[in-house]
Design a protein around this motif. Structure first.
Motif, short mmCIF file in Angstrom:
data_model
loop_
_atom_site.label_atom_id
_atom_site.label_comp_id
_atom_site.label_asym_id
_atom_site.label_seq_id
_atom_site.Cartn_x
_atom_site.Cartn_y
_atom_site.Cartn_z
N TYR A 279 0.84 -1.20 0.00
CA TYR A 279 0.00 0.00 0.00
C TYR A 279 0.88 1.26 0.00
O TYR A 279 2.03 1.22 0.47
CB TYR A 279 -0.97 -0.03 1.20
N PRO A 280 0.36 2.36 -0.53
CA PRO A 280 1.17 3.59 -0.58
C PRO A 280 1.62 4.01 0.82
O PRO A 280 0.83 4.00 1.75
CB PRO A 280 0.19 4.63 -1.14
N GLY A 281 2.90 4.32 0.93
CA GLY A 281 3.44 4.81 2.20
C GLY A 281 3.80 3.71 3.18
O GLY A 281 4.16 4.02 4.32
N CYS A 282 3.73 2.44 2.75
CA CYS A 282 4.02 1.34 3.67
C CYS A 282 5.49 1.42 4.11
O CYS A 282 6.39 1.39 3.27
CB CYS A 282 3.76 0.01 2.98
N GLU A 283 5.71 1.54 5.38
CA GLU A 283 7.09 1.57 5.88
C GLU A 283 7.14 1.07 7.31
O GLU A 283 6.12 0.89 7.97
CB GLU A 283 7.70 2.97 5.76
N CYS A 284 8.36 0.85 7.75
CA CYS A 284 8.63 0.29 9.06
C CYS A 284 8.37 1.33 10.15
O CYS A 284 8.54 2.52 9.90
CB CYS A 284 10.11 -0.04 9.01
N ASP A 285 7.97 0.88 11.36
CA ASP A 285 7.90 1.86 12.44
C ASP A 285 8.90 1.55 13.56
O ASP A 285 8.82 2.07 14.66
CB ASP A 285 6.46 2.05 12.97
N ILE A 286 9.85 0.68 13.23
CA ILE A 286 11.03 0.42 14.08
C ILE A 286 12.23 0.76 13.18
O ILE A 286 12.23 0.38 12.00
CB ILE A 286 11.08 -1.08 14.48
N PRO A 287 13.24 1.48 13.68
CA PRO A 287 14.33 1.91 12.80
C PRO A 287 14.98 0.74 12.03
O PRO A 287 15.22 -0.33 12.59
CB PRO A 287 15.35 2.54 13.76
N SER A 288 15.24 0.97 10.74
CA SER A 288 15.70 -0.11 9.86
C SER A 288 16.97 -0.78 10.34
O SER A 288 17.15 -1.99 10.14
CB SER A 288 15.96 0.44 8.46
#
Ligand code: NA7
Length: 489
Positions: A48-57
């Motif tokens: 989905y658009p904007g899907c990203e991690c919420d714990i630092p990579s």
């Protein structure tokens, strides 16, 4: 029947991690089954658009496959998925994987002390040990809303985003305001002609400390030996400190709650709108979300926040509980996943034909260490019950579990055991302690309902301690906690 020593299900962080650690331990006799056509699990499926991690990579990656090159603090889905594909290639994992094979069930064969694993293709696999790396959050929860079938436009879930549907100049209704929705809402709002968001419970949304990684830092990571690991270690301890508040020291939370409320005041001057967006439960009770653009999306004239609840869906819109119709060309479900009841979808039959889903329903979702279950020998779950986290990276937990499973296999070899099964006593002791601790935590005390809790209000998902305590608990196999069965002479 295809025979293997170990069968791994899935190629997310869990399945890939298990495959790498088995191979590193010199155990080459394993097969990985993957229903899709590439590795990646969650990070392959959620596009989905904007899907990203919420714990630092730097923390949300394998500790033995560090990446000096993360483009920003919290990487997006494409970058995380690319990392996973690269690791699979460089580690030579793909040759063990059979893609496009979905596991439909597993049955313990008591006479042979082996698992028979059934697949959608009709092939059966015969394995001594099964490792389920099926992920905690992968079965979309699509609520059964009255009239949904009468809707004439496209409707889809965030985890199965339909990229064929052009949202430009469309009227769109989003249902849900969880971790996924708060990431895609600000992005699609820029395209839609009107966006209506149905919020059932307002989430706590913190500003996201996300920034591009400066080139000099990437160079430092690449050139200075140990720099990336040092950075990761610092992140680990910073994240770990968050467990103090969530695990029981709830008196620390008002300070953080005041910061978020001030942030909300700054972003949303209108008191009525702000009241709708203000949580009435404690921070941390549900997963704490982070975004720099979510709140201000509601300042747009072409975005409506509805808190009245969905009454029913009609051909061209959604009617709220107040009888107001919200026109829609497209409906998007940001309604999360089946979690505690996700086991209903795994058809696992253990000793005496006992059905795992039924056992969990009747007796509670109880395991030993979140990995093994009394009555289900030689079966290991990864990221199983009570090993998910709200405060740190689950990849850390996965790594402890892969190491533990390798040690279990070594212990079985040492003892000449064909089957290893957690004792009922060890399982009960583990759960008693977990439930005693988890009840003091914010997830039970925080005044909300969440997917962390089962239908009896028991937290069956979260590890209620520091993660280094999980490392300590799993650093060696406590052989008294298992019944070891030897091959009949
Ligand atoms: P979440 O975080 O579980 O969010 C689901 C959202 O959908 C949440 O706002 C729910 O409201 C809402 N929801 C669920 N069912 C309904 C119905 N029937 N009607 C209205 N609203 C509903 O899932 P996500 O996909 O966003 O994120 C999952 C995890 O992925 C996340 O925690 C991270 O670990 C990564 P509720 O709060 O239950 O009232």
């Amino acid at each position: 029947m295809i025979t293997t020593d170990v069968l791994i299900i899935g190629t997310g962080f869990s399945g890939m991690g298990a495959a790498m650690k088995l191979r590193d331990a010199g155990r080459d006799d394993f097969i990985v089954l993957e229903k899709a056509h590439d590795v990646g699990g969650t990070w392959r499926d959620n596009t989905y658009p904007g899907c990203e991690c919420d714990i630092p990579s730097h923390m949300y990656s394998f500790s033995y496959e560090l990446n000096d090159d993360w483009s920003k603090s919290f990487s997006g889905q494409e970058e995380i998925w690319a990392y996973m594909r690269k690791v699979a290639d460089e580690q030579g994992i793909r040759k063990y994987v059979r893609f496009g094979v979905e596991v439909t069930g597993s049955t313990w064969d008591e006479s042979r002390k082996r698992w028979t694993v059934h697949t959608s293709e009709g092939d059966e696999y015969d394995a001594r040990v099964v490792i389920a790396g099926v992920g905690g959050l992968h079965i979309p929860n699509i609520p059964e809303l009255d009239g949904a079938d009468t809707f004439t436009g496209p409707r889809f879930h965030s985890a199965a985003w339909d990229h064929e549907v052009d949202l430009r100049d469309k009227k769109v209704v989003v249902i849900g305001t969880g971790a996924s929705a708060i990431q895609f809402i600000p992005i699609i709002a820029q395209e839609t002609s009107h966006l209506t968001v149905f919020q059932r419970t307002p989430p706590w949304v913190l500003p996201k400390k996300d920034k591009p990684t400066p080139e000099w830092l990437k160079k430092a990571f690449a050139r200075i030996p140990g720099a990336t690991r040092l950075y990761r270690n610092a992140l680990y301890w910073a994240l770990e400190s968050r467990a103090i508040a969530f695990n029981g020291h709830l008196d620390v939370l008002p300070f953080a709650e005041r910061i978020v409320k001030r942030y909300l005041e700054k972003k949303i001057p209108d008191p009525l709108l702000r009241a709708k967006l203000t949580p009435d439960y404690r921070l941390g009770c549900k997963r704490v979300l982070q975004s720099n653009t979510y709140y201000e999306t509601y300042l747009r004239d072409d975005v409506t926040l509805s808190t009245d609840g969905v009454s029913k869906i009609v051909a061209d819109g959604v009617i709220d509980a107040g009888g107001v119709k919200h026109a829609a060309d497209v409906i998007i479900y940001g309604t999360g996943f089946h979690v505690v009841d996700a086991f209903d979808y795994l058809d696992i039959k253990g000793r005496d034909g006992v059905d795992l889903a039924a056992q969990f329903r009747d007796n509670g979702v109880e395991t030993y260490m979140g990995m093994t279950i009394h009555g289900f020998p030689n079966l290991f779950f990864m990221l199983g019950p009570n090993t998910a986290l709200g405060h740190n990276s689950v990849v850390f937990m996965i790594e402890q579990q892969t190491k533990y499973i390798v040690k279990m296999l070594e212990e079985m070899d040492r003892r000449g055991a064909v089957a290893a099964e957690a004792t009922k006593q060890a399982q009960d002791d583990f759960n008693e302690e977990i439930q005693r601790l988890v009840e003091k935590g914010i997830w039970t005390q925080g005044g909300c309902t969440s997917w962390y809790l089962d239908s009896h209000g028991k937290n069956r998902t979260i590890w209620p301690k520091f993660t280094f305590q999980y490392w300590w608990a799993t650093r060696k196999v406590d052989s008294d906690d298992f019944a070891w069965e030897k091959e009949a002479a």
